[in-house]
Design a protein around this motif. Structure first.
Motif, PDB file in Angstrom:
ATOM      1  N   PRO A 148       4.797 -13.781   5.387  1.00  0.00           N
ATOM      2  CA  PRO A 148       5.262 -12.504   5.931  1.00  0.00           C
ATOM      3  C   PRO A 148       4.273 -11.383   5.598  1.00  0.00           C
ATOM      4  O   PRO A 148       3.654 -11.395   4.533  1.00  0.00           O
ATOM      5  CB  PRO A 148       6.602 -12.278   5.236  1.00  0.00           C
ATOM      6  N   PRO A 149       4.100 -10.438   6.500  1.00  0.00           N
ATOM      7  CA  PRO A 149       3.148  -9.345   6.259  1.00  0.00           C
ATOM      8  C   PRO A 149       3.708  -8.328   5.269  1.00  0.00           C
ATOM      9  O   PRO A 149       4.910  -8.287   5.021  1.00  0.00           O
ATOM     10  CB  PRO A 149       2.999  -8.722   7.643  1.00  0.00           C
ATOM     11  N   SER A 150       2.829  -7.522   4.720  1.00  0.00           N
ATOM     12  CA  SER A 150       3.293  -6.434   3.855  1.00  0.00           C
ATOM     13  C   SER A 150       3.873  -5.320   4.739  1.00  0.00           C
ATOM     14  O   SER A 150       3.587  -5.256   5.927  1.00  0.00           O
ATOM     15  CB  SER A 150       2.144  -5.915   3.005  1.00  0.00           C
ATOM     16  N   PRO A 151       4.704  -4.457   4.153  1.00  0.00           N
ATOM     17  CA  PRO A 151       5.349  -3.419   4.956  1.00  0.00           C
ATOM     18  C   PRO A 151       4.341  -2.489   5.626  1.00  0.00           C
ATOM     19  O   PRO A 151       3.261  -2.258   5.099  1.00  0.00           O
ATOM     20  CB  PRO A 151       6.184  -2.651   3.925  1.00  0.00           C
ATOM     21  N   GLU A 152       4.749  -1.993   6.801  1.00  0.00           N
ATOM     22  CA  GLU A 152       3.901  -1.011   7.475  1.00  0.00           C
ATOM     23  C   GLU A 152       3.839   0.250   6.633  1.00  0.00           C
ATOM     24  O   GLU A 152       4.790   0.589   5.947  1.00  0.00           O
ATOM     25  CB  GLU A 152       4.478  -0.648   8.853  1.00  0.00           C
ATOM     26  N   PRO A 153       2.700   0.959   6.707  1.00  0.00           N
ATOM     27  CA  PRO A 153       2.603   2.205   5.955  1.00  0.00           C
ATOM     28  C   PRO A 153       3.628   3.224   6.445  1.00  0.00           C
ATOM     29  O   PRO A 153       3.967   3.258   7.630  1.00  0.00           O
ATOM     30  CB  PRO A 153       1.181   2.688   6.221  1.00  0.00           C
ATOM     31  N   ILE A 154       4.127   4.012   5.514  1.00  0.00           N
ATOM     32  CA  ILE A 154       5.056   5.084   5.888  1.00  0.00           C
ATOM     33  C   ILE A 154       4.241   6.368   5.968  1.00  0.00           C
ATOM     34  O   ILE A 154       3.552   6.729   5.014  1.00  0.00           O
ATOM     35  CB  ILE A 154       6.169   5.252   4.835  1.00  0.00           C
ATOM     36  N   VAL A 155       4.294   7.022   7.102  1.00  0.00           N
ATOM     37  CA  VAL A 155       3.526   8.255   7.256  1.00  0.00           C
ATOM     38  C   VAL A 155       4.479   9.447   7.237  1.00  0.00           C
ATOM     39  O   VAL A 155       5.410   9.531   8.035  1.00  0.00           O
ATOM     40  CB  VAL A 155       2.727   8.247   8.573  1.00  0.00           C
ATOM     41  N   LEU A 156       4.254  10.304   6.256  1.00  0.00           N
ATOM     42  CA  LEU A 156       5.050  11.525   6.163  1.00  0.00           C
ATOM     43  C   LEU A 156       4.092  12.703   6.319  1.00  0.00           C
ATOM     44  O   LEU A 156       3.502  13.157   5.352  1.00  0.00           O
ATOM     45  CB  LEU A 156       5.768  11.607   4.813  1.00  0.00           C
ATOM     46  N   GLY A 157       3.915  13.146   7.541  1.00  0.00           N
ATOM     47  CA  GLY A 157       2.950  14.227   7.799  1.00  0.00           C
ATOM     48  C   GLY A 157       1.545  13.748   7.480  1.00  0.00           C
ATOM     49  O   GLY A 157       1.091  12.735   7.999  1.00  0.00           O
ATOM     50  N   SER A 158       0.895  14.446   6.550  1.00  0.00           N
ATOM     51  CA  SER A 158      -0.468  14.057   6.193  1.00  0.00           C
ATOM     52  C   SER A 158      -0.463  13.018   5.069  1.00  0.00           C
ATOM     53  O   SER A 158      -1.477  12.431   4.727  1.00  0.00           O
ATOM     54  CB  SER A 158      -1.260  15.288   5.756  1.00  0.00           C
ATOM     55  N   PHE A 159       0.720  12.800   4.502  1.00  0.00           N
ATOM     56  CA  PHE A 159       0.860  11.917   3.357  1.00  0.00           C
ATOM     57  C   PHE A 159       1.172  10.507   3.842  1.00  0.00           C
ATOM     58  O   PHE A 159       2.062  10.300   4.660  1.00  0.00           O
ATOM     59  CB  PHE A 159       1.993  12.448   2.464  1.00  0.00           C
ATOM     60  N   GLU A 160       0.430   9.543   3.360  1.00  0.00           N
ATOM     61  CA  GLU A 160       0.649   8.182   3.824  1.00  0.00           C
ATOM     62  C   GLU A 160       0.896   7.242   2.647  1.00  0.00           C
ATOM     63  O   GLU A 160       0.145   7.253   1.673  1.00  0.00           O
ATOM     64  CB  GLU A 160      -0.559   7.699   4.624  1.00  0.00           C
ATOM     65  N   ILE A 161       1.985   6.480   2.751  1.00  0.00           N
ATOM     66  CA  ILE A 161       2.248   5.482   1.715  1.00  0.00           C
ATOM     67  C   ILE A 161       1.772   4.135   2.243  1.00  0.00           C
ATOM     68  O   ILE A 161       2.363   3.572   3.168  1.00  0.00           O
ATOM     69  CB  ILE A 161       3.748   5.419   1.368  1.00  0.00           C
ATOM     70  N   ASN A 162       0.696   3.643   1.666  1.00  0.00           N
ATOM     71  CA  ASN A 162       0.099   2.404   2.155  1.00  0.00           C
ATOM     72  C   ASN A 162       0.368   1.259   1.188  1.00  0.00           C
ATOM     73  O   ASN A 162      -0.041   1.299   0.028  1.00  0.00           O
ATOM     74  CB  ASN A 162      -1.405   2.616   2.327  1.00  0.00           C
ATOM     75  N   PHE A 163       1.069   0.234   1.694  1.00  0.00           N
ATOM     76  CA  PHE A 163       1.462  -0.865   0.816  1.00  0.00           C
ATOM     77  C   PHE A 163       0.318  -1.851   0.558  1.00  0.00           C
ATOM     78  O   PHE A 163       0.413  -2.702  -0.301  1.00  0.00           O
ATOM     79  CB  PHE A 163       2.653  -1.620   1.410  1.00  0.00           C
ATOM     80  N   ASP A 164      -0.767  -1.733   1.355  1.00  0.00           N
ATOM     81  CA  ASP A 164      -1.866  -2.677   1.168  1.00  0.00           C
ATOM     82  C   ASP A 164      -2.846  -2.208   0.101  1.00  0.00           C
ATOM     83  O   ASP A 164      -3.498  -3.018  -0.558  1.00  0.00           O
ATOM     84  CB  ASP A 164      -2.620  -2.881   2.495  1.00  0.00           C
TER      85      ASP A 164
END
Lengths: 341, 254
Positions: A148-164
């Protein structure tokens, strides 16, 4: 008007208990070492599963197949993402739902039997799930497992939560998951449901004659445990980026059971939490020693020690209660509310 | 049809009939005593009435509704509560916890409301705590509220058994030898309380060996011997019947 006063006998233990929890929350600030964080993230998975086990045990049933619900959650999410092309978040949610539905169906049949028979049936259920995963080649890729792939990044405006990029997002996702589970279980425990569950284990016949429908409450406990164990399993699969039939079998079910019992099933949240974190972290470090199977020895040794020295469903968490009872010089029978009460 | 009615109720264990062809009707608000020598099927009768056992044949009606064959919790929900012959307790619970758990049927709010702690649930909870404490006061268990139930003396455990049964707010209370192992004073205390409970409108069915208790309380008595009802009627009259004296009291008269 109600006069609010602070009961220090409750508050001081809570403040002291809050310190390690606060440290846990802020670990990524000091160290982003993949190694350390992964160990804590993985123990979080087992914390949730152990809480589920403790909840089922609260109703007097001894489930030996909790890892199967992790496998169901993991496979559900993996199949939805890999085979059906769903994105992570909805399939993660569905993993809990599917696991819950299966727990509901299995539970309403299997929970009719009690004691050792229930244990045997859940044990076989775990094996059935493993064998199905192994043989349904078309869906599960058999022994090779799914990736299974890792979660898609969550983008909050300019802030990005990248799981990779790092494991820190996983870390906080896990903390959130454990927090939500704890909150739900804690709330269940202090609501009328908690007392009802307790009464079923404490005296099934008396409880039934007080108007409590045994099956209803056993199924509720089993299903709630199934839902959250499914979430834990889905997280596990996506974090490790693999799920195979061999990852979650009987030995894992036994681990879940031991973690709960060592931590202490007298409390629904704090006991399994302490037991799972302690045993998982210790076993990871111990398994790095060049001695084969030493982590299995740890689990076996811990459960024997707890059963001998802390019998009747008490565990390490009761040492904590005992300690504060000594500190405040309270008699034995006075129950100091544990952290989750 | 009367309040609670048993028609041709039989319970067999293998080929042994514990009770056979029992016809019994209970009127609302009365105290019905059930007596008989050991092994005459008194407890089996209560066990069948509360679905601890299913009757082999025959049926039981409560307010015109057939209740034989229903689950024990359904019967409790209809308002039939019972105590047990031995001291059956919730293991590991305090006195208050035992009775609070037993007040399950008094809640009108559902599980979701209790999980979310809505105002309705909290209000109801407070009300029920109040009721439970009143009950404990009435049965003189108030001083032991926070003690573990298993630590109580035998007499108090019997009282706790009655408190647990009463906590569900029953219309019919089945008492299985409430005064076993009690001295005279304790037994009289139980008698007084059963009378009080009866005066609040609860119908009481009482199994008792203690003749003093029985004659004090019962408005009507049924006598069982070897699972068969051999007499029924006013306590004093029944006790003077020849067959009762022979079966139950030997050759001596009271």
């Amino acid at each position: 008007m109600m006069i609010k006063y602070i009961d220090w006998k409750v508050t001081i233990p809570r403040i002291v208990a809050a310190v390690p929890i606060a440290i846990l929350v802020f670990i990524p600030v000091f160290s982003t070492s993949r190694d350390t964080l992964s160990i804590i993230i993985l123990s979080g998975v087992w914390v949730i599963a152990a809480m589920g086990f403790a909840m089922i045990l609260r109703t007097g049933q001894f489930s030996m197949g909790q890892a199967a619900f992790m496998a169901i959650g993991g496979y559900a999410s993996a199949i939805l993402t890999v085979k059906m092309g769903w994105s992570f978040w909805p399939s993660f949610f569905m993993a809990g739902v599917i696991s819950g539905i299966i727990a509901l169906i299995i539970g309403s049949v299997v929970l009719r039997v009690g004691n050792i028979y229930f244990s045997i049936i859940t044990l076989s259920f775990g094996e059935i799930v493993r064998i199905l995963a192994q043989n349904l080649e078309g869906i599960t890729h058999g022994a090779r497992g799914l990736i299974p792939p890792s979660p898609e990044p969550i983008v909050l405006g300019s802030f990005e939560i990248n799981f990779d990029a790092s494991v820190v997002p996983y870390y906080y996702f896990m903390i959130l998951l454990v927090a939500i589970t704890s909150l739900v279980f804690w709330q269940i425990n202090r609501s009328r449901l908690g007392g009802t569950f307790f009464s079923l284990a404490a005296n099934q016949i008396l409880a039934e004659h007080q108007g409590i429908y045994l099956m209803k409450y056993r199924v509720i406990a089993f299903t709630v445990a199934g839902i959250f164990t499914g979430f834990a399993g889905a997280f596990y699969a996506h974090f490790l980026e693999i799920i195979t039939p061999y990852m979650l079998g009987l030995w894992e079910s036994i681990q879940i059971m031991i973690m709960s019992i060592v931590g202490g099933v007298s409390s629904l949240v704090a006991g399994p939490l302490v037991g799972a974190v302690l045993l998982k972290v210790l076993s990871v470090y111990l398994s790095r020693l060049p001695v084969y199977g030493i982590h299995a020895l740890l689990f076996g040794g811990a459960v024997v020690l707890v059963l001998v020295f802390l019998p009747k469903g008490t565990g390490l968490i009761d040492l904590w209660k005992k300690f504060w009872r000594k500190v405040f010089n309270e008699p034995e029978w006075y129950e100091i509310p544990s952290i989750d009460e | 049809m009367s309040f609670l009615e048993l028609t041709n109720v039989t319970k067999q264990f293998g080929r042994l009939s514990a009770i056979e062809d029992i016809n019994l009707s209970v009127n609302q608000g009365e105290v019905l005593g059930i007596v008989g020598p050991n092994g005459s099927g008194k407890s089996t009768l209560i066990n069948v009435m509360t679905s601890y056992y299913r009757p082999t044949s025959g049926s039981i009606y409560f307010k015109g509704r057939k209740i034989s064959g229903l689950r024990p919790d359904k019967i409790a929900a209809l308002g039939i509560a019972r105590t047990f012959q031995s001291n059956i307790l919730f293991e590991g619970a305090t006195v208050l916890e035992s009775v609070m758990v037993s007040a399950y049927l008094q809640y009108k709010t559902n599980n979701l409301q209790s999980f979310l702690r809505t105002k309705a649930y909290r209000d109801e909870y407070e009300k029920i705590v109040g009721k439970v404490l009143d009950l404990l006061k009435m049965l003189e268990l108030f001083n032991d509220t926070f003690l573990p139930a298993s630590g109580l003396s035998h007499g108090y455990q019997r009282m706790l058994g009655i408190a647990i049964a009463l906590a569900s707010g029953p219309k019919v209370l089945l008492l299985d030898e409430p005064t076993t192992g009690m001295n005279h004073e304790e037994a009289m205390f139980v008698v007084e309380n059963i009378r009080k409970i009866n005066e609040t409108g609860v119908t009481v069915i009482l199994i008792e060996h203690n003749m003093k208790v029985l004659l004090d309380l019962a408005t009507r008595v049924a006598v069982l011997n070897f699972g068969i009802k051999i007499a029924e009627g006013k306590p004093k009259e029944v006790m003077n019947k020849r067959e009762v004296i022979e079966a139950y009291l030997g050759t001596e008269t009271i």
